[in-house]
Design a protein around this motif. Structure first.
Motif, mmCIF file in Angstrom:
data_model
loop_
_atom_site.group_PDB
_atom_site.id
_atom_site.type_symbol
_atom_site.label_atom_id
_atom_site.label_comp_id
_atom_site.label_asym_id
_atom_site.label_seq_id
_atom_site.Cartn_x
_atom_site.Cartn_y
_atom_site.Cartn_z
ATOM 1 N N GLN A 171 -76.126 -48.859 12.313
ATOM 2 C CA GLN A 171 -75.853 -47.659 13.099
ATOM 3 C C GLN A 171 -76.973 -47.461 14.122
ATOM 4 O OE1 GLN A 171 -73.987 -44.928 14.708
ATOM 5 N NE2 GLN A 171 -73.008 -45.393 12.751
ATOM 6 N N PRO A 172 -76.655 -47.410 15.424
ATOM 7 C CA PRO A 172 -77.702 -47.315 16.454
ATOM 8 C C PRO A 172 -78.677 -46.159 16.241
ATOM 9 C CG PRO A 172 -75.586 -47.773 17.465
ATOM 10 C CD PRO A 172 -75.315 -47.479 16.008
ATOM 11 N N PHE A 173 -78.161 -44.977 15.887
ATOM 12 C CA PHE A 173 -79.042 -43.826 15.696
ATOM 13 C C PHE A 173 -80.005 -44.076 14.553
ATOM 14 C CE2 PHE A 173 -80.034 -39.856 13.468
ATOM 15 C CZ PHE A 173 -80.639 -39.133 14.492
ATOM 16 N N ALA A 174 -79.507 -44.675 13.463
ATOM 17 C CA ALA A 174 -80.349 -44.914 12.296
ATOM 18 C C ALA A 174 -81.481 -45.883 12.624
ATOM 19 C CB ALA A 174 -79.506 -45.452 11.140
ATOM 20 N N ILE A 175 -81.166 -46.991 13.288
ATOM 21 C CA ILE A 175 -82.211 -47.975 13.579
ATOM 22 C C ILE A 175 -83.181 -47.445 14.626
ATOM 23 C CG2 ILE A 175 -80.982 -49.230 15.416
ATOM 24 C CD1 ILE A 175 -83.274 -50.656 12.646
ATOM 25 N N LYS A 176 -82.709 -46.626 15.553
ATOM 26 C CA LYS A 176 -83.602 -46.045 16.555
ATOM 27 C C LYS A 176 -84.604 -45.118 15.892
ATOM 28 C CE LYS A 176 -83.659 -43.218 20.756
ATOM 29 N NZ LYS A 176 -82.828 -42.472 21.750
ATOM 30 N N GLU A 177 -84.129 -44.284 14.984
ATOM 31 C CA GLU A 177 -85.027 -43.362 14.295
ATOM 32 C C GLU A 177 -86.018 -44.115 13.413
ATOM 33 O OE1 GLU A 177 -85.234 -39.877 14.590
ATOM 34 O OE2 GLU A 177 -84.033 -40.408 16.350
ATOM 35 N N MET A 178 -85.551 -45.160 12.733
ATOM 36 C CA MET A 178 -86.438 -45.953 11.887
ATOM 37 C C MET A 178 -87.502 -46.642 12.732
ATOM 38 S SD MET A 178 -85.450 -49.034 9.238
ATOM 39 C CE MET A 178 -84.365 -47.964 8.304
ATOM 40 N N HIS A 179 -87.073 -47.192 13.861
ATOM 41 C CA HIS A 179 -88.001 -47.882 14.758
ATOM 42 C C HIS A 179 -89.076 -46.932 15.271
ATOM 43 C CE1 HIS A 179 -88.668 -50.474 18.567
ATOM 44 N NE2 HIS A 179 -89.203 -51.097 17.538
ATOM 45 N N GLN A 180 -88.667 -45.748 15.677
ATOM 46 C CA GLN A 180 -89.617 -44.773 16.185
ATOM 47 C C GLN A 180 -90.571 -44.314 15.093
ATOM 48 O OE1 GLN A 180 -87.175 -41.716 17.975
ATOM 49 N NE2 GLN A 180 -87.000 -42.823 19.924
ATOM 50 N N ALA A 181 -90.051 -44.187 13.856
ATOM 51 C CA ALA A 181 -90.909 -43.772 12.743
ATOM 52 C C ALA A 181 -91.991 -44.805 12.468
ATOM 53 C CB ALA A 181 -90.060 -43.544 11.494
ATOM 54 N N LEU A 238 -77.356 -58.469 17.049
ATOM 55 C CA LEU A 238 -77.055 -57.059 17.284
ATOM 56 C C LEU A 238 -78.283 -56.185 17.083
ATOM 57 C CD1 LEU A 238 -73.591 -56.854 15.481
ATOM 58 C CD2 LEU A 238 -73.999 -56.757 17.940
ATOM 59 N N LEU A 239 -79.074 -56.487 16.034
ATOM 60 C CA LEU A 239 -80.276 -55.695 15.770
ATOM 61 C C LEU A 239 -81.257 -55.810 16.931
ATOM 62 C CD1 LEU A 239 -81.968 -53.937 13.909
ATOM 63 C CD2 LEU A 239 -82.798 -56.018 12.795
ATOM 64 N N ALA A 240 -81.455 -57.035 17.438
ATOM 65 C CA ALA A 240 -82.371 -57.232 18.558
ATOM 66 C C ALA A 240 -81.928 -56.414 19.770
ATOM 67 C CB ALA A 240 -82.452 -58.717 18.912
ATOM 68 N N LEU A 241 -80.623 -56.452 20.077
ATOM 69 C CA LEU A 241 -80.118 -55.706 21.222
ATOM 70 C C LEU A 241 -80.342 -54.213 21.059
ATOM 71 C CD1 LEU A 241 -76.763 -57.619 21.788
ATOM 72 C CD2 LEU A 241 -78.803 -57.708 23.213
ATOM 73 N N LYS A 242 -80.122 -53.704 19.866
ATOM 74 C CA LYS A 242 -80.287 -52.265 19.641
ATOM 75 C C LYS A 242 -81.747 -51.837 19.655
ATOM 76 C CE LYS A 242 -75.903 -51.894 17.229
ATOM 77 N NZ LYS A 242 -75.171 -51.662 15.975
ATOM 78 N N LEU A 243 -82.642 -52.808 19.462
ATOM 79 C CA LEU A 243 -84.071 -52.518 19.528
ATOM 80 C C LEU A 243 -84.638 -52.795 20.927
ATOM 81 C CD1 LEU A 243 -85.253 -53.996 16.101
ATOM 82 C CD2 LEU A 243 -85.061 -51.576 16.731
#
Length: 239
Positions: free
Chosen positions: A29-39, A149-154
């Motif tokens: 989920q894009p929102f989930a990985i974005k929040e995890m990345h920022q954390a 997909l993970l790389a693109l979302k990051l």
């Protein structure tokens, strides 16, 4: 222990709902990985890991103890990286003899300016990597979309290298393709250490038939457009 690979006995077991590998080519989920990345990147120790004068770092992921996708000509890959990335520090992240600690792993991925390796769970640590850092993945025989997909979302440029290595097999990677992939990754490098660069991951539309065609026809590279939309274009190098 490893819950996925072992047998476990318990009076009560709790587990989240499952989904197919790569979540039917949708990925995390894009929102989930974005929040995890920022954390992860907002941790106080993260900002201290980079210095303006440091040497660029390439991280090579090596699978040895884990079942499947062992690259038999790993030494050739390392030698090619040393040849093409002259002046860089080449580091190896491996599960042999034991995995590094969590903090050390995150440091390795965060300080890397390029990440290279075979498809596998080690790429879950991309959550510690910086946006803009290119990922070169040695794709398994039946390409799995998880880390593309993970790389693109990051917000990480992606270069895929097709191989004939099965999910549970070992095999060789084509060094001509590896060389071209490294050259393409060099073109997508982030700014030198200490300079401003991309900080936010772009949005990603659902994979389309065109995206699938690009990945199956040959190596593909993810690029960022001015509109901050990640997409795939078939590599002109024909890896």
């Amino acid at each position: 222990g490893r819950l996925l690979d072992g047998w476990w006995k318990a009076k009560t077991a709790y587990f989240p709902p499952a989904n197919p590998c790569a979540n039917n080519r949708v990925g995390v989920q894009p929102f989930a990985i974005k929040e995890m990345h920022q954390a992860v990147l907002s941790h106080p120790t993260i900002a201290q890991m980079l210095s303006p004068a440091r040497t660029r770092v390439a991280l090579l992921v090596r699978r040895k103890k884990t079942i499947g996708r062992h690259v038999l000509n790993q030494d050739e890959v390392l030698a090619k990286m040393q040849e093409l990335l002259s002046g860089w520090s080449i580091q190896v992240f491996s599960d042999y003899p034991t995995l590094p600690g969590v903090e050390d792993i995150c440091r390795m991925f965060y300080t890397a300016d390029m990440i290279v390796g075979p498809h596998g769970a080690g790429f879950a640590n991309l959550v510690c990597a910086r946006a803009g850092v290119p990922l070169v993945e040695f794709q398994q025989k039946d390409h799995s979309w998880d880390y593309q997909l993970l790389a693109l979302k990051l917000g990480m440029p992606y270069v895929g290298v097709p191989t004939s290595i099965g999910h549970y097999d070992a095999g060789m990677v084509d060094m001509r393709k590896v060389e071209k992939a490294l050259q393409r990754a060099l073109l997508a490098l982030p700014p030198p250490p200490g300079q401003s660069g991309p900080t936010a991951a772009p949005s990603l539309p659902p994979p389309s038939s065109a995206t699938a065609a690009a990945a199956t026809a040959g190596a593909a590279i993810a690029t960022r457009t001015p509109g901050a939309v990640a997409h795939l274009g078939q590599s002109s190098a024909g890896l």
